[in-house]
Design an enzyme around this catalytic site. Sequence first.
Site, PDB file in Angstrom:
ATOM      1  N   ARG A  50      42.294  39.762  44.505  1.00  0.00           N
ATOM      2  CA  ARG A  50      41.907  39.480  43.117  1.00  0.00           C
ATOM      3  C   ARG A  50      40.698  38.560  43.120  1.00  0.00           C
ATOM      4  O   ARG A  50      40.527  37.742  44.027  1.00  0.00           O
ATOM      5  CB  ARG A  50      43.049  38.802  42.374  1.00  0.00           C
ATOM      6  CG  ARG A  50      44.206  39.703  42.086  1.00  0.00           C
ATOM      7  CD  ARG A  50      45.307  38.945  41.327  1.00  0.00           C
ATOM      8  NE  ARG A  50      46.445  39.817  41.109  1.00  0.00           N
ATOM      9  CZ  ARG A  50      47.464  39.936  41.966  1.00  0.00           C
ATOM     10  NH1 ARG A  50      47.479  39.207  43.069  1.00  0.00           N
ATOM     11  NH2 ARG A  50      48.452  40.767  41.704  1.00  0.00           N
ATOM     12  N   LYS A  74      47.594  34.237  41.288  1.00  0.00           N
ATOM     13  CA  LYS A  74      48.342  34.838  40.180  1.00  0.00           C
ATOM     14  C   LYS A  74      49.852  34.826  40.421  1.00  0.00           C
ATOM     15  O   LYS A  74      50.622  34.505  39.525  1.00  0.00           O
ATOM     16  CB  LYS A  74      47.876  36.270  39.933  1.00  0.00           C
ATOM     17  CG  LYS A  74      48.606  36.940  38.788  1.00  0.00           C
ATOM     18  CD  LYS A  74      48.098  38.327  38.510  1.00  0.00           C
ATOM     19  CE  LYS A  74      48.868  38.948  37.352  1.00  0.00           C
ATOM     20  NZ  LYS A  74      48.382  40.289  37.053  1.00  0.00           N
ATOM     21  N   HIS A 138      37.934  43.278  38.341  1.00  0.00           N
ATOM     22  CA  HIS A 138      39.088  43.987  38.921  1.00  0.00           C
ATOM     23  C   HIS A 138      38.680  45.302  39.574  1.00  0.00           C
ATOM     24  O   HIS A 138      39.450  45.882  40.329  1.00  0.00           O
ATOM     25  CB  HIS A 138      40.130  44.232  37.832  1.00  0.00           C
ATOM     26  CG  HIS A 138      41.433  43.569  38.108  1.00  0.00           C
ATOM     27  ND1 HIS A 138      41.548  42.265  38.532  1.00  0.00           N
ATOM     28  CD2 HIS A 138      42.694  44.040  38.051  1.00  0.00           C
ATOM     29  CE1 HIS A 138      42.815  41.965  38.691  1.00  0.00           C
ATOM     30  NE2 HIS A 138      43.528  43.030  38.416  1.00  0.00           N
ATOM     31  N   ARG A 141      39.036  45.275  43.432  1.00  0.00           N
ATOM     32  CA  ARG A 141      40.405  45.478  43.904  1.00  0.00           C
ATOM     33  C   ARG A 141      40.839  46.931  43.744  1.00  0.00           C
ATOM     34  O   ARG A 141      41.423  47.522  44.645  1.00  0.00           O
ATOM     35  CB  ARG A 141      41.325  44.533  43.121  1.00  0.00           C
ATOM     36  CG  ARG A 141      42.775  44.533  43.519  1.00  0.00           C
ATOM     37  CD  ARG A 141      43.463  43.369  42.800  1.00  0.00           C
ATOM     38  NE  ARG A 141      44.904  43.469  42.752  1.00  0.00           N
ATOM     39  CZ  ARG A 141      45.712  43.024  43.710  1.00  0.00           C
ATOM     40  NH1 ARG A 141      45.220  42.484  44.804  1.00  0.00           N
ATOM     41  NH2 ARG A 141      47.024  43.131  43.581  1.00  0.00           N
ATOM     42  N   HIS A 164      52.831  44.950  44.374  1.00  0.00           N
ATOM     43  CA  HIS A 164      53.287  45.608  43.150  1.00  0.00           C
ATOM     44  C   HIS A 164      54.787  45.881  43.226  1.00  0.00           C
ATOM     45  O   HIS A 164      55.347  45.990  44.315  1.00  0.00           O
ATOM     46  CB  HIS A 164      52.539  46.926  42.937  1.00  0.00           C
ATOM     47  CG  HIS A 164      51.159  46.751  42.418  1.00  0.00           C
ATOM     48  ND1 HIS A 164      50.215  47.754  42.453  1.00  0.00           N
ATOM     49  CD2 HIS A 164      50.533  45.704  41.830  1.00  0.00           C
ATOM     50  CE1 HIS A 164      49.090  47.331  41.931  1.00  0.00           C
ATOM     51  NE2 HIS A 164      49.257  46.085  41.545  1.00  0.00           N
ATOM     52  N   TYR A 173      47.672  51.849  38.684  1.00  0.00           N
ATOM     53  CA  TYR A 173      46.680  50.783  38.828  1.00  0.00           C
ATOM     54  C   TYR A 173      45.377  51.289  39.433  1.00  0.00           C
ATOM     55  O   TYR A 173      44.291  50.927  38.992  1.00  0.00           O
ATOM     56  CB  TYR A 173      47.277  49.661  39.695  1.00  0.00           C
ATOM     57  CG  TYR A 173      46.358  48.499  39.894  1.00  0.00           C
ATOM     58  CD1 TYR A 173      46.225  47.518  38.910  1.00  0.00           C
ATOM     59  CD2 TYR A 173      45.604  48.372  41.049  1.00  0.00           C
ATOM     60  CE1 TYR A 173      45.372  46.441  39.085  1.00  0.00           C
ATOM     61  CE2 TYR A 173      44.750  47.302  41.238  1.00  0.00           C
ATOM     62  CZ  TYR A 173      44.639  46.344  40.251  1.00  0.00           C
ATOM     63  OH  TYR A 173      43.787  45.284  40.422  1.00  0.00           O
TER      64      TYR A 173
END
Length: 190
Positions: A50, A74, A138, A141, A164, A173
């Site tokens: 990230r 995060k 993002h 990633r 995840h 994603y």
Amino acid sequence: MTKQQGDGIYLKTVQPIRDLNKIAAMKGILKNQHYRNYFLFLLGINTGLRISDLLGLKVSDVKGKSHLILNEKKTGKYKRFKLNENLQTHISQYIRQLHDDDFLFKSLRGSKAIKRVQAWKILNKAAREVNITEIGTHTLRKTFGYHFYQKYKDIAILQEIFNHSSPSVTMRYIGINQDIIDEAVDKFSL
């Protein structure tokens, strides 16, 4: 599509850069801007970290290391990521003129790290030149995830890398579900 971030800012949903030619073009543009910008892009698309974790890195976190070890900002989860030989070479080249306590992506106007907004501006400026519209921090990633999946077709490893909760979250994603839907609709006709 937009979504609200915690501080009231609305962000567009971003996509991975699927086209390898556009990745190469982005690298060239960013390298011409400043080597720091190029290296940010390179490290991002090759680690899947990230942006908050990338921007917090210091030279000492990567210098002479075979693995990047950190606690994700995060999630707070421990992460150990292999830095392949190619990345280690780029890291060595990039940090030559930096001190161990320097941020990897420090501001050109001081010793502090660039902020997420600055990283976004850097990426967006280059993306406009390459005709990419759905880009953000993002994207780095997601680009890593998309191309990792395309190469290995191993969603379980990618799910683990991204921390995840399920394979379906990872597929959505990185945009694979959308690719499958788009391809199916393209071939469907009554």
